[in-house]
Design a protein around this motif. Sequence first.
Motif, PDB file in Angstrom:
ATOM      1  N   LEU A  26       1.944   1.060  -4.657  1.00  0.00           N
ATOM      2  CA  LEU A  26       2.574   0.155  -5.968  1.00  0.00           C
ATOM      3  C   LEU A  26       1.336   0.166  -6.593  1.00  0.00           C
ATOM      4  CD1 LEU A  26       4.209  -1.432  -7.737  1.00  0.00           C
ATOM      5  CD2 LEU A  26       3.579  -3.814  -6.073  1.00  0.00           C
ATOM      6  N   ASP A  27       0.481   0.355  -5.863  1.00  0.00           N
ATOM      7  CA  ASP A  27      -1.007   0.528  -6.644  1.00  0.00           C
ATOM      8  C   ASP A  27      -1.009   2.090  -7.666  1.00  0.00           C
ATOM      9  OD1 ASP A  27      -1.968  -1.595  -6.276  1.00  0.00           O
ATOM     10  OD2 ASP A  27      -3.358  -1.066  -4.959  1.00  0.00           O
ATOM     11  N   SER A  28      -0.512   2.897  -6.826  1.00  0.00           N
ATOM     12  CA  SER A  28      -1.036   4.583  -7.418  1.00  0.00           C
ATOM     13  C   SER A  28       0.284   4.169  -8.944  1.00  0.00           C
ATOM     14  CB  SER A  28      -0.008   4.957  -6.448  1.00  0.00           C
ATOM     15  OG  SER A  28      -0.521   5.357  -4.701  1.00  0.00           O
ATOM     16  N   ILE A  29       1.531   2.991  -8.288  1.00  0.00           N
ATOM     17  CA  ILE A  29       2.777   3.713  -9.719  1.00  0.00           C
ATOM     18  C   ILE A  29       2.419   2.821 -10.990  1.00  0.00           C
ATOM     19  CG2 ILE A  29       4.862   2.481 -10.887  1.00  0.00           C
ATOM     20  CD1 ILE A  29       5.521   4.762  -8.375  1.00  0.00           C
ATOM     21  N   LYS A  30       1.460   2.001  -9.805  1.00  0.00           N
ATOM     22  CA  LYS A  30       0.562   1.040 -11.438  1.00  0.00           C
ATOM     23  C   LYS A  30      -0.725   1.848 -12.514  1.00  0.00           C
ATOM     24  CE  LYS A  30       0.990  -3.246  -9.500  1.00  0.00           C
ATOM     25  NZ  LYS A  30       0.383  -4.958  -8.527  1.00  0.00           N
ATOM     26  N   GLU A  31      -0.911   2.878 -11.575  1.00  0.00           N
ATOM     27  CA  GLU A  31      -2.245   3.620 -12.405  1.00  0.00           C
ATOM     28  C   GLU A  31      -1.548   4.805 -13.432  1.00  0.00           C
ATOM     29  OE1 GLU A  31      -4.485   5.250  -9.303  1.00  0.00           O
ATOM     30  OE2 GLU A  31      -4.749   3.872  -8.603  1.00  0.00           O
TER      31      GLU A  31
END
Lengths: 380, 396
Positions: A26-31
């Motif tokens: 999810l952190d990557s998707i947010k980036e």
Amino acid sequence: MYFGLSEEQQSLEDNIKKYLEDNASLDSIKEVAGGDSAKSADIHKGLLELGISGLMVPEEYGGLELDMLFASVVSGALGSGTAPVPYAGAYVMAPIALTLAGSDSQKENWLPKIAGGEVVIGIGLSEYVGAREDAAITASGNTISGRCLFVMDGKDANAYILANKAGELYLVDAKAKGISLTELVTVDKTRPSIELNLDNVEAELLPGSESNQEVINKVLDAGRLMLAADSIGASQIMLDKAVAYSLERKQFGRVIGSFQAVKHMCAEMAAELEPCHSMIWHAAHCYDHDPSQARLMACHTKAHVSEVGQQISKTATEVHGGMGFTDELGLHYWFKRIGLNRQLLGSPELVREEAARIQNFDQSPAGGQSKKEVGNPLLV
Amino acid sequence: MDLEYGPEYNDFREEVRSFVKANEGVNLLGKSLRSSERVEWQQKLIDNGYFARSTPKEYGGFGGDIDILKSRIIAEEFAKSPIPKPLGGQGIQMLVPTLLELGTEEQKQAYVKPTLRGEIIWCQGYSEPNSGSDLASLQTKGELDGDEWVINGQKIWTSTAKFAQMCFCLVRTEPDAPKHQGISYLLIPMDTPGIEIRPIMQMTGDADFNEVFFTDVRIPATNIVGERGEGWKVANATLTHERGSLADPDVMMNRLYALIDLMKSETIDGERVIDKPAFRDRLLRVQGKVLAQQANALRLLSSSINKGQDTTMARFITKLIGTELRHELEGLAIDAMGEMGTLYEDSPHLRDSGSWQMSYMYFLGLIIGGGTNQIQKNIISERALGMPKEPKIPGA
């Protein structure tokens, strides 16, 4: 008789899901949503290594030549991970269009590069399905002019395949003179959308699509199945997350998942979603093996899944309470993905109208179908 | 994915087809239950392996192997023809499998064959006025007096009680045990003195259900299936069976075709209803839902012949979704007819014998019956999604 996924299909799905869990958190998707294009390129590269670009390319052009069920399984896995990569347009619809309607040289030029993950081809069918703002392209000699909205997988594409109102398909090099590209900002930040303006741009007709709607229908059916599969994958994750959250969150001294109101919301979601898995498998199977049902099943699956997906994306968010509304939890990435899938290649109302036309509801008289009375079900 | 049944099944289908064709003249309309004509027809179906196919010969069945695809082919081919269908009902669907699994040898010998032949009709004595969704709280009392059970109490929603010879009944025999462990499964002859049946007039205008009152009803002590206090377990072996049969997707598909025909023939201001976009869109929405259910049914069929397919969820949802969808489908037909859709019984201008209103109401009954759809949602959330049960109220 076996109705379901094969071991190979199941393991492909598992591999892609695993890859996304490990590499597209999810952190990557947010980036990515924040504009980090290097991040999405990394994820894309990893998925190419798993073979997503070659599924639909014939073996003679270096692809895997798999069937629609494989393609659906992959799309579902990408939806469950909100994968910020091209797929439905570039790796399913484009190779199908080229394989069905491309000239030998077009196939030789493009199909091996698709299989090898070297090119992305954007697909513009919105105007064929239902033109907004009177957008359209028209051909004149070997050039086309006009406007295409919501070209799928069109950002950073090497080429585009665009449809005119008659359903004929034109192949355009992205570097050709006269193209201007406008990025559209949609709610879904995992997959960019673009608009193309074309002014006398050099274009090649895919010859098999000339005066032959069968090609665009096949491309359209495939695209609709991919969008439906993506929404099913995303909906399943939203349901799973809702159930998991309800078993953690406590109010009034108990987990909220022990309240009937919450349990029934989850049961309703599950009851609507579970048949959708079977429906996409059946529709994908018909795409390859039952031409008489293929179009009808593709339309109905797209429309039905869009309705179910909308309901689940709403309800699953509600189960999360206030947290469901936050960016921190990030549930909205799936919500928005399902929201975009619903509109692309025809909203449910448009697609159902197409299903009505396919069945000739506008012409055929009553009495064509078999008809039986129903007795008392407790006694029969 | 392989939706073909295979060549050996094509031969079998041909065999069934020729049987169906050869017997197209058989008409049992107007012949009462248990009449010699009906019993003969049942026996003929058994002899040919088209009914009770896997029930052992010694208990009156055909004695074949369990073959779900063959059963499926039989159902498909019979559905296409007007020939009389095999007998169904709770005795055949619920009691026979229960006896075969858990009954004594004497019980199997006494009841299975005549039930299959249609000589004994059964009713199910489960629900009580104060024990509906909470069935295990039932209070009908059974006390052992010498070699007889003495039964007192009341059952409700008992369909077929009026013409049944036997009742399979849940009775509280161990009042001091926890509620699920205090129940026994008894077999009660309906002509025993002390049984009174009162029909319940229902919203459709029919009386498909009854109240059954038991006052000092005496039956042999041997009329118990399983041990004392095991009745809940015995009953649950077959309840899941009933739930699946309440929402047959093949019947749903036929109803959808009938609805399409209806919407092509009904007109408003001379325009066909199916040509009106608002109605047409509702029709298409229902069609999409029916196709989803059909695919779900294919998956269930597959999982019953292929090992290792997990269909827990797919199975638990069928009653909930199927009954709601049928109710919606029948309701759309009524809307398509407008005022004409309210006609009933023997009114002038009545369409399709009033079957749309009748089914619309009947399926509301089925949404409630067979475990209400709210109970279905509890089952789905608890057993398939792993969510916790409601906290128990002490003493309940």
